[in-house]
Design an enzyme around this catalytic site. Structure first.
Site, PDB file in Angstrom:
ATOM      1  N   ARG A  24      92.959  39.419  35.512  1.00 40.81           N
ATOM      2  CA  ARG A  24      93.483  40.512  36.548  1.00 40.81           C
ATOM      3  C   ARG A  24      94.960  39.693  37.217  1.00 40.81           C
ATOM      4  NH1 ARG A  24      89.476  43.871  40.006  1.00 40.81           N
ATOM      5  NH2 ARG A  24      89.745  45.177  38.304  1.00 40.81           N
ATOM      6  N   GLY A  26      98.993  40.870  39.255  1.00 44.36           N
ATOM      7  CA  GLY A  26      99.968  41.615  39.934  1.00 44.36           C
ATOM      8  C   GLY A  26     100.348  42.765  38.968  1.00 44.36           C
ATOM      9  N   ASP A  29      95.556  44.551  34.436  1.00 49.12           N
ATOM     10  CA  ASP A  29      94.130  44.112  33.979  1.00 49.12           C
ATOM     11  C   ASP A  29      94.311  43.954  32.697  1.00 49.12           C
ATOM     12  OD1 ASP A  29      93.557  44.276  36.729  1.00 49.12           O
ATOM     13  OD2 ASP A  29      91.947  45.722  36.221  1.00 49.12           O
ATOM     14  N   LYS A  45      96.108  45.006  27.531  1.00 46.25           N
ATOM     15  CA  LYS A  45      96.635  44.806  29.147  1.00 46.25           C
ATOM     16  C   LYS A  45      96.814  46.368  29.453  1.00 46.25           C
ATOM     17  CE  LYS A  45      99.549  42.316  32.474  1.00 46.25           C
ATOM     18  NZ  LYS A  45     100.211  40.996  32.514  1.00 46.25           N
ATOM     19  N   ASP A 139     109.680  33.872  33.993  1.00 48.55           N
ATOM     20  CA  ASP A 139     108.551  33.702  34.707  1.00 48.55           C
ATOM     21  C   ASP A 139     107.892  32.447  33.940  1.00 48.55           C
ATOM     22  OD1 ASP A 139     106.749  34.199  36.705  1.00 48.55           O
ATOM     23  OD2 ASP A 139     105.603  35.722  35.848  1.00 48.55           O
TER      24      ASP A 139
END
Length: 566
Positions: A24, A26, A29, A45, A139
């Site tokens: 889980r 931002g 899930d 996802k 990221d």
């Protein structure tokens, strides 16, 4: 987080039965799910309501997926499918065993320097392939790095991460973990380039070596440190880290992007050079073992006939015009699959294959009269793209060899023309597996000054078709007496000729287009460099070169192959 506060375990989502909540975050899930159409277990996802309803995100995700689709790098985790059902965006990915690097560091503490370098090198390979294709990750952090039991590392969340703006990340509460790895220019109005990924990967290397991110504290203090604070020296934080790593970290985390390494491969090479000699050998051994390890096969689960599911809406969105069916639906006939390599996944135990499919939204068009084809046997001859080459063989083959060649090397041509047929037969009989490596150190001896790199790139375009026999045929054809260019010749081969060669051995239009466009040139350069480093690890002086796993093979002995396979 909106829309996913409660677990949906045990419910149905389109053709997916959600079995277990495994992650889980931002953006959504992640569930272990049963794909009842393809009869396999996947990681699914489900994007949050905020992202699913954001038309800008939807558009960016499509664009980034298409860009990432050019990637054919084994350390990038791909997806099987993505789309929208009942107004919710989803991503379907392969589920395997593994642990994210953040969890590994929490459990084990700092990594031994050779292991840290080996993991960073693999992630660097993934990033360089993405950067060569015009994609950035945005990221890079330990949570987005998956490590298997064999230390094979994967970079996840491509496509999703780059499709999400920094502002959106802030709204969703994701920035706290990301801040530790964000380059200074990302906090300003400056345009962030791919070198922000290099900065982030250097931060990951620092954390692997020391056990902590370079800067710690609250959000504002971490942001300020990235912009203004001196770059920390890992050798002063953890005893035993070679001082040479201080310079590696300092350059990789330079405040000015232009002062950083040009590529992640440069960062990896510098990190490897910073190791003590014995540790360099250990890092090379970790890489070799991780690449030899067999990639796991996705698990499957029997599905009862007549499974019911709601149909998905097309990607364009809008209110669904239908409800759940009142009677079991037949398996739907689908349009041809558009093969792409969408490099996007989540922080869960995921690993990817090389060719992955983005399907058109499936539609019910009547019952199918034939059963789906059975999965290939577990001992089937398979193809896997490696960090420095391509593996072709069966998991049950008792012997695996490494073969190194250079596309315009005359002895390489003689070797391949003499033994390719016997090698192919031994592979087909599952007596032998081969790791094929192509190098490009004779580029400057070719007329175009880059023929070897172009030939290597063409081989990876063909490898993207995921056909072991086809790849071996093309590899051999590159060294045909009527095709292989010679050193310092007045001409060599054009991309059109390389594409025609691929066509003659049976390559599909996607591979031919890949060759003509030069899409894999960046990948080729990276992998050829990696292959050269692997070759150097064997103390080899040139090509052709054959290694049987324990010693150099004397291929000038005509009986070498017969002796090897008994």
């Amino acid at each position: 987080m909106d829309g996913t506060a409660e677990s949906r375990e045990g419910t149905q989502f389109g053709p997916y039965r959600l079995r277990r909540l495994v992650g889980r975050g931002g953006m959504g899930d992640v569930y272990e799910a049963e794909d009842t159409v393809r009869e396999r277990i996947v990681a699914l996802k489900l994007m949050s309501e905020t992202l699913s309803s954001d038309p800008d995100f939807r558009t960016r995700m499509q664009r980034e997926a298409r860009t990432a689709g050019r990637l054919q790098e084994p350390h990038v985790v791909p997806i099987h499918d993505f789309g929208e059902i009942d107004g919710q965006l989803y991503v379907d990915m392969r589920l395997i065993n593994g642990v994210d690097l953040a969890a590994m560091l929490r459990r084990q503490g700092p990594l031994a320097p050779p292991r840290a370098v080996a993991i960073v090198r693999q992630i660097g390979s993934a990033l360089d392939a993405a950067h060569a294709a015009g994609a950035t990750h945005r990221d890079v952090k330990p949570e987005n790095i998956l490590v298997s039991a064999d230390d094979f590392a994967y970079l996840v969340d491509f496509g999703i991460a780059s499709a999400t703006t920094d502002e959106k990340l802030t709204q969703l509460g994701n920035t706290v973990g990301t801040l530790y790895y964000m380059a200074p220019e990302r906090f300003s109005e400056s345009h962030a380039t791919y070198r922000a990924d290099i900065y982030a990967l250097t931060c990951v290397l620092y954390e692997c070596l020391t056990g902590s991110p370079p800067y710690q504290g609250d959000q504002l203090s971490v942001m300020g440190a990235h912009i203004n604070q001196a770059i920390p020296r890992p050798s002063t934080v953890r005893p035993g880290i070679p001082v040479a790593f201080d310079a590696v970290i300092a350059r990789g985390m330079a405040k000015n992007p232009e002062d950083r390494y040009v590529t992640c491969g440069d960062l990896s090479a510098a990190a490897h050079a910073a190791l003590a000699t014995a540790d360099q050998d250990r890092a090379t051994d970790i890489l070799r073992r991780s690449q030899v390890a067999k990639l796991p096969v996705p698990s499957t689960h029997p599905v009862s006939p007549g499974t019911r599911w709601p149909q998905p809406t097309p990607w364009a969105g809008g209110a669904p015009p239908w409800g759940p069916p009142s009677s079991p639906l037949p398996r739907s006939a689908r349009q041809p699959w558009l093969w792409v390599g969408v490099a996007v996944a989540v922080v869960v135990a995921l690993a990817g294959g090389l060719g992955i499919a983005l399907a058109h939204p499936w539609r019910s068009s009547g019952p199918r009269t034939s059963a789906p084809p059975p999965p290939p046997p577990a001992d089937a001859v398979e193809l896997r793209v490696l960090n420095d080459g391509v593996f072709v063989g069966s998991s049950v083959a008792p012997t695996t060899i490494d073969i190194f060649n250079e596309p315009i090397c005359p002895p390489c041509g003689s070797f391949i023309r003499s033994y390719a047929s016997d090698i192919d037969t031994a592979v087909a009989d599952k007596q032998l597996a081969v790791r094929y490596h192509l190098l490009n150190f004779l580029d400057d001896q070719s007329h175009s000054k880059n023929y070897s790199t172009r030939a290597v790139a063409a081989s990876y375009c063909v490898a993207g078709q995921n056909d072991p026999k086809l790849y071996a045929s093309f590899y051999s054809a590159l060294f045909g007496s009527d095709f292989q260019p010679q050193e310092n010749a007045a001409s060599d081969r054009t991309d059109a000729e390389l594409a025609h060669l691929a066509q003659t051995v049976g390559a599909e239009p996607t591979a031919i287009s890949c060759i003509k466009s030069g899409a894999d040139l960046g990948t080729a350069q990276t992998k050829a460099t990696n292959a050269s480093e692997t070759l150097a690890g064997f103390n080899a002086s040139g090509t052709p070169f054959v290694w049987d796993g324990s010693m150099v093979v004397n291929y000038q002995d005509p009986s070498w192959l017969a002796r090897l396979i008994g």
